[in-house]
Design an enzyme around this catalytic site. Structure first.
Site, PDB file in Angstrom:
ATOM      1  N   CYS A  63      68.402  36.212 -30.563  1.00  9.27           N
ATOM      2  CA  CYS A  63      67.435  36.450 -31.647  1.00  9.27           C
ATOM      3  C   CYS A  63      66.789  35.137 -32.079  1.00  9.27           C
ATOM      4  O   CYS A  63      65.583  35.077 -32.310  1.00  9.27           O
ATOM      5  CB  CYS A  63      68.120  37.104 -32.846  1.00  9.27           C
ATOM      6  N   THR A  64      67.614  34.106 -32.192  1.00  9.69           N
ATOM      7  CA  THR A  64      67.091  32.804 -32.595  1.00  9.69           C
ATOM      8  C   THR A  64      66.106  32.281 -31.560  1.00  9.69           C
ATOM      9  O   THR A  64      65.007  31.827 -31.901  1.00  9.69           O
ATOM     10  CB  THR A  64      68.251  31.803 -32.788  1.00  9.69           C
TER      11      THR A  64
END
Length: 113
Positions: free
Chosen positions: A4-5
């Site tokens: 996600c990052t």
């Protein structure tokens, strides 16, 4: 998650080119608003993150469902990108995308250099 990052930061780093081509970026997850605000601030995200704690929006868009990871089956967010035209029609939908290189592949599919 690290994925996600990676994906969020790739969208951040590509935002100006996407905006210049007429696209806006919005992220959505089941995380609470406070967690999203912390994540957004930590990574300098210049686009909104929306909270869908009850999964209603993600279920409607087909991005909440069964997943498999290391042989384990569970229900969660299916990493996806949906491109919506101003009139509300879906012009491109990509499901089960891999975070690494996704934004580059998306830009190519959209013809954004």
């Amino acid at each position: 998650t690290p994925g996600c990052t990676k994906e969020a930061c790739d969208f951040r780093d590509s935002l100006e080119g996407l905006k210049a081509a007429g696209y806006a970026v919005v992220g959505i997850s089941p995380d609470p608003v406070t967690a999203q605000a912390t994540f957004s601030s930590r990574h300098g995200l210049p686009f909104p993150l929306l909270s869908d704690a009850d999964h209603a929006v993600m279920e409607a868009w087909g991005v909440w469902g069964e997943k498999k990871n290391y042989g384990k089956v569970y229900t969660g967010v299916i990493r996806s990108t949906v491109v919506v035209a101003p009139d509300g029609t879906v012009t491109l939908a990509q499901y089960n995308v891999r975070a690494t290189g996704h934004v580059k592949r998306l830009r190519a599919a959209l013809g954004v250099d």
